[in-house]
Motif scaffolding. Structure first.
Motif, short mmCIF file in Angstrom:
data_model
loop_
_atom_site.label_atom_id
_atom_site.label_comp_id
_atom_site.label_asym_id
_atom_site.label_seq_id
_atom_site.Cartn_x
_atom_site.Cartn_y
_atom_site.Cartn_z
N UNK A 417 0.83 -1.21 0.00
CA UNK A 417 0.00 0.00 0.00
C UNK A 417 0.86 1.26 0.00
N UNK A 418 2.16 1.07 -0.13
CA UNK A 418 3.15 2.16 -0.10
C UNK A 418 3.12 2.86 1.26
N UNK A 419 2.98 2.08 2.31
CA UNK A 419 3.04 2.60 3.69
C UNK A 419 4.35 2.16 4.33
N UNK A 420 4.92 3.05 5.14
CA UNK A 420 6.22 2.74 5.76
C UNK A 420 6.07 2.09 7.13
N UNK A 421 4.84 1.90 7.62
CA UNK A 421 4.62 1.23 8.89
C UNK A 421 4.39 -0.26 8.61
N UNK A 422 5.16 -1.15 9.22
CA UNK A 422 5.07 -2.59 8.92
C UNK A 422 3.91 -3.28 9.64
N UNK A 423 2.76 -2.62 9.71
CA UNK A 423 1.64 -3.13 10.51
C UNK A 423 0.82 -4.19 9.79
#
Length: 437
Positions: A417-423
């Motif tokens: 999703x191009x998110x930098x949080x590895x959640x």
């Protein structure tokens, strides 16, 4: 909908909960502990007084101070001093607690903890059976826990103004889940007022077979059950799907099965539910029926004994919620590094999605160079919390492409999703793992 800081402590200008690792040393060798695996990257250490002192500006705002991480808090010689100092500065409604294996809880130590102002203590107890307890908690005995309860209840009765609550933490696995109701009864009758039950985090591949939770989400299971009923009505045998999915020259009946599954997947997509058909078809329904019955019995025991019971999910929630970020939590390692949650507190390898995943700690600052309030309000930490609260990250747990290069990497940079949080690969927010908080 945008939440206000009042509604969501994660958006306030100060942490509301501090999880402080006073030491990583431990006096037990529990088989399920991350420290017993060869891939963990934890170094042994003890929190210095100056590091704890640097947390002082946060104390007047705290709802909770939890003094444990990987190690055994009672091994820290200054534990009572830390409790006493925090108690003087924290709001009257705030509480101080920690989890412990209880081995060092004699009458003198229990009394000093109560005098210092300890509010909650949670004793690790995965069985009331001496044999099972000894196997799971290597170096420990049920008798040690019984002595700890006796010491704590005696200290509490001696200090009439004490607010001390005693509880247990039970790590549920396939080979000890049937012992849960009796363990709850055992603890309640020795002074426990609450119990936290959590699922096992399989840090080692050998532990995967002991996991007691589903490999599908609750909404995926519900949708699959709905479509199984429809399949039965239409005379379609879903169990044959794996056999016919990649068959050329299908018969009419085989084509009906493939078309039926396509309809089911379209329905799931329209409801934004992530399904993994391979996992759903292989689901052990008999096991989860039995496990649900055991949890029901546990609730009945808790109600009968007056025990505040917090059970984990048997089937992970599709709708995610990060209690750590939403609760305004900050996690402090013994060396002063500040982290956002349990998931990203340490370096380790785990197998919670069915594959080996390396998880790296995410440090957002160190107390040796900056204050806790400054670190909390730094743009990087604030943006991290705000992005987590968007819940716009993938469901790696249900993904048919997992493991992918995004999450199975030595250095996580972004997800799909191009998110930098590895959640996306975290199960804490799906109700499976729990802790004192």
């Amino acid at each position: 909908m945008t939440l206000s800081p009042v509604e969501n402590p994660g958006l306030r200008n100060h942490p509301s909960r501090l999880f402080v690792e006073v030491t990583t040393h431990c006096n037990l060798g529990c088989a399920m502990c991350v420290k017993q695996t060869k891939h963990h990257g934890m170094t042994e250490g003890v929190m210095a007084e100056e590091t704890f002192t640097s947390l002082t500006p946060a104390f007047p705002h705290l709802e909770a101070l939890i003094l444990n991480g990987i190690g055994e808090p009672l091994l820290h010689s200054k534990l009572e001093s830390f409790i006493r100092r925090a108690r003087k500065l924290m709001p009257a409604t705030g509480w101080i607690g920690f989890q412990s294996n209880g081995l060092l809880l004699n009458e003198g130590r229990a009394a000093s903890l109560v005098e210092a102002g300890l509010d909650r203590i949670c004793i690790s107890m995965d069985s009331a059976s001496p044999e099972t307890f000894r196997r799971l908690r290597e170096g420990g005995e049920v008798g040690d826990i019984e002595r700890a309860f006796a010491a704590l209840t005696a200290a509490r009765s001696t200090h009439r103004d004490s607010r001390l609550e005693i509880g247990i933490e039970f790590v549920v696995m396939r080979d000890n889940i049937r012992e849960l109701p009796e363990a709850l009864r055992w603890a309640a009758r020795r002074g426990a007022s609450f119990a936290i039950v959590t699922q096992l985090v399989p840090y080692d591949e050998a532990h995967v077979s002991h996991v007691a939770y589903d490999s599908n989400t609750d909404e995926a299971v519900a949708l699959f059950e709905e479509w199984k009923r429809i399949a039965s009505q239409e005379g379609i045998d879903l169990r044959r799907y794996r056999e016919v999915a990649f068959t050329f020259g299908r018969t009419t009946d085989e084509q009906r099965i493939v078309a039926f599954v396509a309809r089911m997947k379209e329905h799931a997509l329209s409801r934004n539910i992530f399904i993994n058909l391979e996992k759903l078809l292989g689901r052990d329904e008999e096991w989860f029926t039995e496990a649900a019955g055991i949890f029901a019995e546990a609730r009945a025991v808790a109600a009968e004994e007056g025990l505040d019971l917090k059970l984990p999910e048997l089937v992970p929630r599709e709708k995610r919620r990060c209690e750590f970020v939403e609760g305004g939590g900050a996690f402090v390692s013994w060396d002063g590094d500040v982290h956002p949650c349990y998931f990203l507190w340490h370096r380790y390898q785990c197998h919670v999605q069915g594959w080996s995943q390396l998880v790296l700690p995410k440090s957002l600052g160190n107390l040796g160079s900056r204050g806790i309030i400054d670190i909390w309000n730094d743009t990087v930490f604030r943006e991290f919390r705000e992005n987590v609260l968007l819940y716009d990250y993938p469901h790696c747990f249900s993904c048919t492409l997992a493991p992918c290069d995004y999450v199975q990497t030595d250095e996580f940079e972004q997800d799909c999703h191009i998110r930098s949080e590895p959640c996306g690969s975290c199960l804490w927010c799906m109700g499976v793992f729990q802790c004192l908080q």
